[in-house]
Design a protein around this motif. Structure first.
Motif, PDB file in Angstrom:
ATOM      1  N   ALA A 209       0.826  -1.209   0.000  1.00  0.00           N
ATOM      2  CA  ALA A 209       0.000   0.000   0.000  1.00  0.00           C
ATOM      3  C   ALA A 209       0.858   1.256   0.000  1.00  0.00           C
ATOM      4  O   ALA A 209       0.506   2.262  -0.629  1.00  0.00           O
ATOM      5  N   THR A 210       2.005   1.220   0.672  1.00  0.00           N
ATOM      6  CA  THR A 210       2.897   2.372   0.653  1.00  0.00           C
ATOM      7  C   THR A 210       3.479   2.588  -0.735  1.00  0.00           C
ATOM      8  O   THR A 210       3.620   3.730  -1.202  1.00  0.00           O
ATOM      9  N   GLN A 211       3.811   1.490  -1.438  1.00  0.00           N
ATOM     10  CA  GLN A 211       4.302   1.624  -2.808  1.00  0.00           C
ATOM     11  C   GLN A 211       3.227   2.208  -3.725  1.00  0.00           C
ATOM     12  O   GLN A 211       3.506   3.085  -4.546  1.00  0.00           O
ATOM     13  N   ALA A 219      -4.474  11.013  -0.969  1.00  0.00           N
ATOM     14  CA  ALA A 219      -4.128   9.994   0.022  1.00  0.00           C
ATOM     15  C   ALA A 219      -5.386   9.304   0.531  1.00  0.00           C
ATOM     16  O   ALA A 219      -6.501   9.816   0.421  1.00  0.00           O
ATOM     17  N   ALA A 220      -5.185   8.128   1.115  1.00  0.00           N
ATOM     18  CA  ALA A 220      -6.303   7.347   1.640  1.00  0.00           C
ATOM     19  C   ALA A 220      -6.891   8.026   2.868  1.00  0.00           C
ATOM     20  O   ALA A 220      -6.179   8.707   3.617  1.00  0.00           O
ATOM     21  N   HIS A 227      -5.663  -3.638   2.955  1.00  0.00           N
ATOM     22  CA  HIS A 227      -6.327  -4.449   1.933  1.00  0.00           C
ATOM     23  C   HIS A 227      -7.539  -3.727   1.343  1.00  0.00           C
ATOM     24  O   HIS A 227      -7.842  -3.863   0.151  1.00  0.00           O
ATOM     25  N   ALA A 228      -8.246  -2.926   2.149  1.00  0.00           N
ATOM     26  CA  ALA A 228      -9.378  -2.170   1.618  1.00  0.00           C
ATOM     27  C   ALA A 228      -8.898  -1.059   0.689  1.00  0.00           C
ATOM     28  O   ALA A 228      -9.512  -0.793  -0.351  1.00  0.00           O
ATOM     29  N   GLY A 346       0.116   7.564   6.637  1.00  0.00           N
ATOM     30  CA  GLY A 346      -0.443   7.160   5.361  1.00  0.00           C
ATOM     31  C   GLY A 346      -1.904   6.837   5.427  1.00  0.00           C
ATOM     32  O   GLY A 346      -2.508   6.534   4.412  1.00  0.00           O
ATOM     33  N   GLY A 347      -2.551   6.910   6.576  1.00  0.00           N
ATOM     34  CA  GLY A 347      -3.976   6.676   6.666  1.00  0.00           C
ATOM     35  C   GLY A 347      -4.362   5.228   6.823  1.00  0.00           C
ATOM     36  O   GLY A 347      -5.535   4.900   6.755  1.00  0.00           O
ATOM     37  N   PHE A 348      -3.411   4.298   6.995  1.00  0.00           N
ATOM     38  CA  PHE A 348      -3.730   2.884   7.079  1.00  0.00           C
ATOM     39  C   PHE A 348      -3.829   2.477   8.544  1.00  0.00           C
ATOM     40  O   PHE A 348      -2.989   2.823   9.364  1.00  0.00           O
ATOM     41  N   ALA A 349      -4.843   1.715   8.889  1.00  0.00           N
ATOM     42  CA  ALA A 349      -5.072   1.283  10.257  1.00  0.00           C
ATOM     43  C   ALA A 349      -4.315   0.010  10.532  1.00  0.00           C
ATOM     44  O   ALA A 349      -4.189  -0.848   9.663  1.00  0.00           O
TER      45      ALA A 349
END
Length: 352
Positions: A209-211, A219-220, A227-228, A346-349
């Motif tokens: 996801a970072t790539q 951004a997310a 995965h979402a 990055g907004g990822f949980a």
């Protein structure tokens, strides 16, 4: 699957028509043309009785040209790359860049078929199609075309669905800079996601996801699982590729009608993927919840994973306790009490 590069330098994945299906389509077209020739020649028998041989020969040549060249060129041009046989087999002729077949290309294909199919009984077309990586016959090489299959078999497990909460955000994504190899790695991860352990799911998902986030904007949203996020990017990318490929073949409003990703959006307002979702309606996880209410602890969350557990909402008439001030203090927790998840860059949980 094969790749075509459009005039906008966008790589599209298309399924090249297989040799057996193309052979059946050609046989259907030849059967129709031969029947027309036989009926035409029988009908011209009365004309030969009261005309000279030269005139009769000219009429026969004109009939041959009409059946062998004019008929297939006209049909393919009018139907944008489909003859009767291709229509029955779900095939279509397109340009090498994925655009619809033009008259000039149909003319080249029709003229070449006189030699390679009618003149040599299809031997040159057979040899060329077997040698070519994309199954092209001589007419395709001269015209710059390729025959693709529009009936793509897809198993349910290979379909990457759009998470409904991310549909509106995904519609605004800029995906033109996303490299093909990064998108392929993300797709492999999504297809294998359920077979991985939770720790590997998160670590590999964060890395991929970072790539992807380095090439995709905006951004997310905060708290989105990796995965979402990847599912939303890949589903939107696939939707745009299909719409671009079929824009001229089957024109349709890209955001009209029913939602293509499985259901309405859960936020109450109209989104690019469907109609408005009423407040209090069914949520992506299944059961109805009141507007603004939390997902029950332990149940599935809006992105397919488990929902974070936490304290129940305050009862009616009693104010909710104020949130704790200051940074969290590390220390032992009571048995059965879980630490609330923290958002990462990055907004990822993190995994629950």
């Amino acid at each position: 699957m094969s790749e075509v590069v459009t005039g906008d330098a966008v790589v599209l994945e298309v399924r090249v028509a297989q040799f057996p299906s193309r052979t059946v389509a050609v046989l259907v077209d030849l059967t129709v043309q031969i029947l027309v020739l036989v009926v035409g020649l029988i009908s011209l028998q009365w004309f030969a009785a009261f005309t000279d041989p030269a005139m009769f020969a000219a009429v026969v040549i004109a009939l041959l040209v009409l059946v062998m060249v004019v008929y297939p060129v006209t049909v393919e041009t009018a139907s944008r790359g489909r003859s009767l046989g291709k229509l029955l087999l779900g095939l279509r002729v397109v340009s090498d860049d994925g655009s619809p077949e033009r008259f000039r290309q149909a003319l080249f294909r029709g003229l070449a078929s006189v030699v390679e199919i009618w003149g040599f009984f299809g031997a040159p077309a057979l040899i060329c199609a077997l040698v070519s990586q994309k199954g092209k016959r001589l007419g395709d090489l001269f015209a710059g075309t390729i025959v693709i299959s529009e009936r793509v078999p897809r198993s349910r497990g290979d379909a990457i669905m759009m998470p409904p909460p991310l549909a509106a955000w995904a519609a605004s994504l800029e995906l033109s800079q996303l490299p093909e190899e990064v998108a392929a790695a993300a797709r492999q991860y999504i297809l294998r996601w359920r077979d991985l352990s939770p720790q590997i799911q998160y670590e590999m998902g964060m890395r991929i996801a970072t790539q992807v986030a380095a090439y995709v904007s905006p951004a997310a949203p905060a708290g989105v699982p990796p995965h979402a996020y990847l599912s939303a990017v890949l589903a939107e990318r696939r939707r745009r590729d299909e719409a671009r490929l079929m824009r001229h073949a089957t024109p349709q409003a890209p955001y009209g009608g029913a939602a293509p990703y499985g259901g309405p959006a859960p936020y109450g307002g109209p989104t690019p993927y469907g109609g408005p979702q009423p407040s209090g309606g069914p949520t992506p996880s299944g059961g109805p919840t009141p507007s603004g209410g939390p997902t029950p602890s332990g149940g599935p969350g809006p992105y397919g994973g488990p929902a974070p557990s936490g304290p129940p909402p305050a009862a009616a008439g009693h104010p909710a306790p104020p949130p704790p001030q200051g940074p969290p203090v590390a220390g032992p927790h009571a048995p059965g009490q879980e630490t609330p998840p923290q958002e990462t860059a990055g907004g990822f949980a993190p995994p629950q």
